[in-house]
Scaffold this motif. Structure first.
Motif, PDB file in Angstrom:
ATOM      1  N   PHE A 279       2.176  10.562  10.216  1.00  0.00           N
ATOM      2  CA  PHE A 279       1.482   9.870   9.120  1.00  0.00           C
ATOM      3  C   PHE A 279      -0.003  10.212   9.039  1.00  0.00           C
ATOM      4  O   PHE A 279      -0.756   9.518   8.375  1.00  0.00           O
ATOM      5  N   VAL A 280      -0.426  11.245   9.717  1.00  0.00           N
ATOM      6  CA  VAL A 280      -1.844  11.582   9.675  1.00  0.00           C
ATOM      7  C   VAL A 280      -2.261  11.841   8.232  1.00  0.00           C
ATOM      8  O   VAL A 280      -1.610  12.593   7.506  1.00  0.00           O
ATOM      9  N   ASN A 281      -3.292  11.148   7.813  1.00  0.00           N
ATOM     10  CA  ASN A 281      -3.867  11.244   6.466  1.00  0.00           C
ATOM     11  C   ASN A 281      -3.098  10.496   5.388  1.00  0.00           C
ATOM     12  O   ASN A 281      -3.599  10.371   4.270  1.00  0.00           O
ATOM     13  N   VAL A 282      -1.901   9.994   5.703  1.00  0.00           N
ATOM     14  CA  VAL A 282      -1.156   9.273   4.663  1.00  0.00           C
ATOM     15  C   VAL A 282      -1.944   8.066   4.169  1.00  0.00           C
ATOM     16  O   VAL A 282      -2.022   7.791   2.975  1.00  0.00           O
ATOM     17  N   GLY A 283      -2.568   7.368   5.103  1.00  0.00           N
ATOM     18  CA  GLY A 283      -3.338   6.179   4.731  1.00  0.00           C
ATOM     19  C   GLY A 283      -4.566   6.520   3.921  1.00  0.00           C
ATOM     20  O   GLY A 283      -4.964   5.770   3.032  1.00  0.00           O
ATOM     21  N   PHE A 284      -5.155   7.653   4.231  1.00  0.00           N
ATOM     22  CA  PHE A 284      -6.369   8.017   3.503  1.00  0.00           C
ATOM     23  C   PHE A 284      -6.040   8.577   2.126  1.00  0.00           C
ATOM     24  O   PHE A 284      -6.724   8.298   1.146  1.00  0.00           O
ATOM     25  N   ASP A 285      -4.956   9.371   2.060  1.00  0.00           N
ATOM     26  CA  ASP A 285      -4.518   9.823   0.746  1.00  0.00           C
ATOM     27  C   ASP A 285      -4.180   8.622  -0.136  1.00  0.00           C
ATOM     28  O   ASP A 285      -4.354   8.665  -1.356  1.00  0.00           O
ATOM     29  N   ALA A 286      -3.709   7.539   0.511  1.00  0.00           N
ATOM     30  CA  ALA A 286      -3.359   6.336  -0.250  1.00  0.00           C
ATOM     31  C   ALA A 286      -4.561   5.798  -1.016  1.00  0.00           C
ATOM     32  O   ALA A 286      -4.428   5.317  -2.140  1.00  0.00           O
ATOM     33  N   ILE A 287      -5.723   5.900  -0.384  1.00  0.00           N
ATOM     34  CA  ILE A 287      -6.933   5.425  -1.063  1.00  0.00           C
ATOM     35  C   ILE A 287      -7.145   6.238  -2.332  1.00  0.00           C
ATOM     36  O   ILE A 287      -7.415   5.701  -3.407  1.00  0.00           O
ATOM     37  N   ALA A 288      -6.987   7.549  -2.193  1.00  0.00           N
ATOM     38  CA  ALA A 288      -7.170   8.427  -3.337  1.00  0.00           C
ATOM     39  C   ALA A 288      -6.159   8.120  -4.434  1.00  0.00           C
ATOM     40  O   ALA A 288      -6.500   8.072  -5.624  1.00  0.00           O
ATOM     41  N   ILE A 289      -4.907   7.901  -4.033  1.00  0.00           N
ATOM     42  CA  ILE A 289      -3.857   7.650  -5.023  1.00  0.00           C
ATOM     43  C   ILE A 289      -4.094   6.319  -5.733  1.00  0.00           C
ATOM     44  O   ILE A 289      -3.969   6.217  -6.952  1.00  0.00           O
ATOM     45  N   ALA A 290      -4.469   5.308  -4.963  1.00  0.00           N
ATOM     46  CA  ALA A 290      -4.748   4.006  -5.577  1.00  0.00           C
ATOM     47  C   ALA A 290      -5.910   4.118  -6.554  1.00  0.00           C
ATOM     48  O   ALA A 290      -5.912   3.515  -7.625  1.00  0.00           O
ATOM     49  N   LEU A 291      -6.887   4.922  -6.195  1.00  0.00           N
ATOM     50  CA  LEU A 291      -8.045   5.139  -7.070  1.00  0.00           C
ATOM     51  C   LEU A 291      -7.611   5.840  -8.353  1.00  0.00           C
ATOM     52  O   LEU A 291      -7.991   5.464  -9.460  1.00  0.00           O
ATOM     53  N   LEU A 292      -6.780   6.869  -8.171  1.00  0.00           N
ATOM     54  CA  LEU A 292      -6.259   7.613  -9.317  1.00  0.00           C
ATOM     55  C   LEU A 292      -5.498   6.674 -10.255  1.00  0.00           C
ATOM     56  O   LEU A 292      -5.572   6.804 -11.476  1.00  0.00           O
ATOM     57  N   ALA A 293      -4.789   5.717  -9.681  1.00  0.00           N
ATOM     58  CA  ALA A 293      -3.993   4.771 -10.468  1.00  0.00           C
ATOM     59  C   ALA A 293      -4.832   3.584 -10.940  1.00  0.00           C
ATOM     60  O   ALA A 293      -4.322   2.675 -11.577  1.00  0.00           O
ATOM     61  N   ARG A 294      -6.104   3.584 -10.598  1.00  0.00           N
ATOM     62  CA  ARG A 294      -6.991   2.468 -10.918  1.00  0.00           C
ATOM     63  C   ARG A 294      -6.398   1.147 -10.429  1.00  0.00           C
ATOM     64  O   ARG A 294      -6.483   0.128 -11.115  1.00  0.00           O
ATOM     65  N   ALA A 295      -5.776   1.187  -9.284  1.00  0.00           N
ATOM     66  CA  ALA A 295      -5.216   0.000  -8.626  1.00  0.00           C
ATOM     67  C   ALA A 295      -4.141  -0.694  -9.457  1.00  0.00           C
ATOM     68  O   ALA A 295      -3.808  -1.842  -9.200  1.00  0.00           O
ATOM     69  N   ASN A 296      -3.611  -0.006 -10.441  1.00  0.00           N
ATOM     70  CA  ASN A 296      -2.518  -0.569 -11.228  1.00  0.00           C
ATOM     71  C   ASN A 296      -1.191  -0.240 -10.534  1.00  0.00           C
ATOM     72  O   ASN A 296      -0.888   0.936 -10.301  1.00  0.00           O
ATOM     73  N   PRO A 297      -0.381  -1.250 -10.188  1.00  0.00           N
ATOM     74  CA  PRO A 297       0.844  -0.966  -9.417  1.00  0.00           C
ATOM     75  C   PRO A 297       1.722   0.114 -10.052  1.00  0.00           C
ATOM     76  O   PRO A 297       2.136   1.048  -9.355  1.00  0.00           O
ATOM     77  N   TRP A 298       1.990   0.015 -11.341  1.00  0.00           N
ATOM     78  CA  TRP A 298       2.861   1.020 -11.949  1.00  0.00           C
ATOM     79  C   TRP A 298       2.186   2.375 -12.041  1.00  0.00           C
ATOM     80  O   TRP A 298       2.843   3.417 -12.019  1.00  0.00           O
ATOM     81  N   GLY A 299       0.881   2.390 -12.153  1.00  0.00           N
ATOM     82  CA  GLY A 299       0.153   3.651 -12.203  1.00  0.00           C
ATOM     83  C   GLY A 299       0.273   4.438 -10.909  1.00  0.00           C
ATOM     84  O   GLY A 299       0.090   5.659 -10.878  1.00  0.00           O
ATOM     85  N   ILE A 300       0.604   3.719  -9.827  1.00  0.00           N
ATOM     86  CA  ILE A 300       0.689   4.374  -8.531  1.00  0.00           C
ATOM     87  C   ILE A 300       1.864   5.361  -8.487  1.00  0.00           C
ATOM     88  O   ILE A 300       1.783   6.391  -7.815  1.00  0.00           O
ATOM     89  N   VAL A 301       2.932   5.048  -9.217  1.00  0.00           N
ATOM     90  CA  VAL A 301       4.113   5.915  -9.142  1.00  0.00           C
ATOM     91  C   VAL A 301       3.781   7.352  -9.603  1.00  0.00           C
ATOM     92  O   VAL A 301       3.981   8.295  -8.833  1.00  0.00           O
ATOM     93  N   PRO A 302       3.258   7.542 -10.814  1.00  0.00           N
ATOM     94  CA  PRO A 302       2.905   8.921 -11.193  1.00  0.00           C
ATOM     95  C   PRO A 302       1.828   9.529 -10.299  1.00  0.00           C
ATOM     96  O   PRO A 302       1.874  10.729  -9.992  1.00  0.00           O
ATOM     97  N   ALA A 303       0.873   8.717  -9.862  1.00  0.00           N
ATOM     98  CA  ALA A 303      -0.193   9.256  -9.020  1.00  0.00           C
ATOM     99  C   ALA A 303       0.374   9.753  -7.693  1.00  0.00           C
ATOM    100  O   ALA A 303       0.005  10.833  -7.209  1.00  0.00           O
ATOM    101  N   ALA A 304       1.297   8.980  -7.105  1.00  0.00           N
ATOM    102  CA  ALA A 304       1.904   9.392  -5.840  1.00  0.00           C
ATOM    103  C   ALA A 304       2.771  10.631  -6.045  1.00  0.00           C
ATOM    104  O   ALA A 304       2.810  11.529  -5.190  1.00  0.00           O
TER     105      ALA A 304
END
Lengths: 360, 508
Positions: A279-304
């Motif tokens: 899981f190295v970097n998975v948590g940090f990439d998560a920050i980027a993905i959440a940012l990309l999705a603007r913290a919108n739950p459904w937005g996370i799916v395409p971002a991920a």
């Protein structure tokens, strides 16, 4: 004409991230050229590597799966005004507990309907506890969650390395294989593969269910209302009679639980065991993905999914264009720069932001 | 009018639109040398926008600005300052961690060999202080100064930059009654020494006291030009609001019942751990408005927050119909029938990003009918909001728009509507009309009297002495954290209460 323009502006929440990605690819093309490769070949290979065949698509989606959980953890905490940098440790806490509980001897022989929920619950509990600690520290002592979650990450990653690597004594290590990993889960405890031979497993639907549940909780429940109130204006929340400390603790712990569930899903679905470095970097990439999705739950799916595609397409790009997979990291970083600095994109494509209205 | 004649500032046909809003529509305005020209209007009428254009902060869509007869086109406030215009903003632009002298020179520093040179600035500042009667300690930290002194520093800042056209934006909004009088005489003196002043306000009393000429704005347009001699406060109010308004709400007679709220020996700390409320005692009866007058910073905020359960009580007791409220959290206290209209609506009373509908159930979102178990019932929340928007005349494009998009008056109506739409034993009200226009003030005052007449005990804390005197049945004066005097409204006159506010005693 004006309606076309109005539609263009109304599409901003979707169009801005897409334009940011396109712009980032254009900018990263300079890096590709500088390294002596042809950007068109490189990007063609990247796309083909990510989406070129059913198996490749399955791999892409499989890689995206744990990102959905960790990015969701980040986004949920963010709604409560918390910056949870600890998804890295929380996913590992969940994976570790799931991998351990799944190999308990008295559980062996039970059917999947029992084992799978037990393993997933163990992962959720692991993440919950690892999120609870910074939550309590924040609420009771004011310790900033950015600091405490980073420290919790160190503790967990080193703890996991020790628990899984140690040969004397043997703690969680599988003594029957030469590499350091935990003993395999029983077959019954494994989430089913959706496409044989890829790492796409049923965990995808668990993660999508989690997205739906989170969106619903935030939008439709009193607890979600409290979380958003505390996250937007804690002073108003206090005034309105909400227990800000309790909500902070619970939000942080639930955030951790989401990451923990993602970790358990990965162990049970993709691998069947835990190797501590997975899981190295998975948590940090998560920050980027959440940012990309603007913290919108459904937005996370395409971002991920975008993240999964970049990672799973990189090897073919390396092969075809003869360049380092690190270039993918450059593209990712460039995408983030343009997302974070969305004013640049709005200026470049003449998309006015809202809230420019001023009176007096 | 002194100086009569030469126009130092002329604004012609200014139009300025923001997305969706016309802030100014062909506004013309002029300022003669040595006069005080009041720009009067409600919040949102376009006064500040117009002056921000003059000061170079906005560019007009149409129209011209002439300074001393010369057409100008400022691209920043630096250009305006160079042309001799100074502006004192409603929200002070001072750095609290710097000294008075440093604040005054900030942006206009003299530098010698790369080192800040303050000695000559110090002399200039002392000169200005003397000449205009604005004494300040140049080495005091601005953060330690009272609001009144900070305003003086703002004036000195403008004078230091050789401004002879001064724009004062709502300069008295933050001052106590005593400070207001002092400030108005300072303004008069400045004019006597040749300055020309644009005085932006929505307070009618000040206009009649200080103006040479008056221009009234409404919805971005000039609706009247007059002088104090030719008009009355009633007429000005009607111009501002666009309809007749009554100033003094008919409070009628109160019919107080038994004591509902009893505060005894209360001690409450401020955020820094110093006692802000000290041995404070008073009692409020059902059907009575207990008005608390006092200069701001005498413990009003801490007192109200402690009564609402938002701040711990160090000593003393608060009893609601004999039952102690000590140790109860804000929700429990609210559920016992204590309503609270907080001092700062944007910080406490509302969540600006949430919809009007959500804000209208901010403290009842979890109770039926607004939730069933953990699940919120949006149709109930919406129906409730639509009803309150109608009864409280909240002007909003819809109940789903974020509360932050409403005007200040309508935001306050949201808070008032929420608190008054349930049965209350006690209503705590802090600065209910701060920053509101005449129409909204009238509305809110009526509601307070109404709820009193329904038998609620109302605690009204206000920095506006006029407001306390107009509404209260009993007036208490809060001085250094204590109620130093309490009297029936009939015995409370401006002078007596003002003296108590300033000194804490009647023997002065």
């Amino acid at each position: 004409m004006t309606t076309i323009r109005a539609t263009y502006l109304r599409m901003a929440p979707v169009s801005v991230p897409i334009l940011a990605i396109v712009t980032a690819l254009a900018v990263a093309a300079v890096a590709v050229l500088a390294s002596g490769s042809d950007p068109l070949v490189a990007y063609g290979a990247l796309i083909e590597g990510a989406l070129g065949s059913p198996e490749r698509i399955a791999t892409t989606v499989g890689r995206a799966t744990p990102f959905i959980g960790t990015a969701l953890a980040m986004a949920f905490a963010y709604k409560a005004g918390l910056f949870n940098i600890g998804a890295e440790g929380q996913i590992l806490a969940g994976a570790l507990l799931a991998a351990w509980v799944g190999t308990w001897s008295f559980l062996q022989g039970w059917p999947g309907v029992v084992l799978i929920p037990v393993v997933l619950a163990a992962g959720t509990v692991g993440g919950f506890v690892w999120g609870l600690v910074p939550g309590v520290l924040k609420a009771r002592t004011g310790a900033h969650e950015v600091i405490t979650t980073i420290m919790m990450n160190f503790i967990m990653s080193l703890l996991a390395v020790w628990l899984v690597n140690s040969l004397d004594p043997i703690i969680l290590r599988d003594p029957d294989v030469s590499v350091a990993r935990t003993r395999p889960l029983p077959e019954a405890a494994r989430l089913w593969e959706l496409v044989p031979g890829t790492k796409l497993h049923l965990g995808l639907f668990i993660m999508l269910g989690l997205v739906a549940a989170t969106a619903w909780v935030l939008d439709r429940t009193t607890f979600g209302f409290e979380v958003r109130a505390v996250g937007t204006n804690p002073e108003s929340a206090t005034y309105a009679g909400m227990n800000v400390n309790r909500i902070t603790i619970l939000a942080m712990a639930l955030s951790g639980a989401m990451a923990g569930l993602a970790g358990a899903g990965h162990v049970s679905g993709a691998e069947g065991f835990l190797s501590p470095g997975v899981f190295v970097n998975v948590g940090f990439d998560a920050i980027a993905i959440a940012l990309l999705a603007r913290a919108n739950p459904w937005g996370i799916v395409p971002a991920a999914l975008l993240w999964g595609a970049l990672l799973s397409g990189a090897p073919l790009m390396q092969q075809r264009a003869g360049m380092s997979t690190d270039l993918v990291r450059i593209i990712e970083a460039t995408v983030l720069v343009f997302i974070a600095g969305d004013a640049m994109i709005r200026w470049l494509f003449r998309i006015r932001s809202n809230g420019e209205v001023s009176t007096a | 009018m002194t100086g009569a004649g030469r126009h130092v500032l002329e604004v012609e046909g200014i139009t300025k639109t923001f997305p969706g809003v016309v802030a100014n529509r062909s506004v013309s305005f002029d300022l003669a040398e040595g006069e005080i020209h009041c720009l009067l209007g409600e919040n949102g009428a376009g006064k500040t926008t117009l002056m921000n254009i003059v000061f170079g902060l906005y560019r007009p869509d149409e129209g011209t600005v002439r300074v001393r007869g010369e057409e100008v086109s400022f691209s920043s406030s630096a250009d305006a300052i160079a042309a001799g215009i100074g502006m004192v903003h409603q929200h002070f632009q001072l750095v609290p961690t710097l000294t008075v002298l440093e604040n005054v020179v900030l942006g206009a520093e003299t530098v010698r060999h790369g080192v800040l040179e303050l000695a000559s600035a110090r002399r200039t500042l002392a000169d200005l202080s003397d000449r205009y009667g604005l004494p300040v300690d140049p080495d005091a930290l601005v953060g330690d100064l009272s609001v009144g002194i900070r305003q003086r520093v703002e004036l000195l800042k403008a004078l230091y930059r050789d401004a002879d056209i001064l724009i004062l934006d709502e300069p008295t909004a933050v001052l106590t009654p005593g400070e207001v009088d002092e400030f108005l005489s300072t303004v008069r003196e400045l004019v006597g020494m040749g300055k020309s002043i644009v005085f932006i306000t929505h307070k009618l009393r000040e206009v009649s006291q200080v103006a040479d000429r008056i221009t009234v704005l409404r919805n971005g347009e000039v609706v009247g030009r007059t002088t104090p001699a030719e008009t009355s406060e009633e007429e000005l109010a009607a111009m501002m609001v666009g309809r007749q308004v009554s100033f003094t709400v008919d409070v009628g007679t109160s019919d107080p019942g038994e004591v509902v709220l009893e505060v005894s020996g209360l001690v409450v700390d401020d955020n820094r751990g110093h006692a802000a409320v000290r041995d404070c005692s008073f009692a409020v009866r059902a059907g009575e408005i207990f008005g608390i007058a006092g200069v701001e910073g005498n413990g009003q905020r801490e007192l109200v927050e402690a009564l609402a359960g938002m701040r711990p009580v160090v000593a003393g007791d608060v009893r609601l119909r004999g039952r102690s409220l000590l140790g109860l959290d804000p929700r429990r206290i609210a559920e016992l029938g204590v309503g609270h209209i907080p001092e700062d609506r944007t910080r406490h009373g509302l969540i600006g990003a949430f919809s009007v509908a959500d804000n209208l159930v901010l403290n009842r979102y979890h109770r039926p009918p607004f939730a069933r178990g953990l699940v919120r019932r949006r149709s109930e929340v919406t129906a409730h909001a639509e009803e309150l928007v109608a009864t409280f005349d909240i002007r909003t494009p819809g109940v789903d728009v974020p509360a932050a998009q409403l005007s200040g008056g309508n935001q306050q109506k949201v808070v008032v509507a929420r608190e008054l739409s349930r049965p209350l034993e006690v209503l705590l009200v802090a600065q209910p009309t701060r920053g509101l226009d005449v129409g909204s003030i009238e509305f809110i005052h009526r509601r307070l009297v109404e709820i009193r007449d329904r038998g609620t005990a109302v605690v009204l804390v206000s920095a506006e002495l006029d407001e306390v005197l107009a509404l209260a049945d009993t007036v208490g004066v809060l001085y250094r954290g204590r109620i130093v005097a309490s009297m029936p409204a009939a015995e409370a006159d401006r002078h007596r209460v003002g003296l108590l506010m300033a000194t804490g005693s009647e023997a002065a």
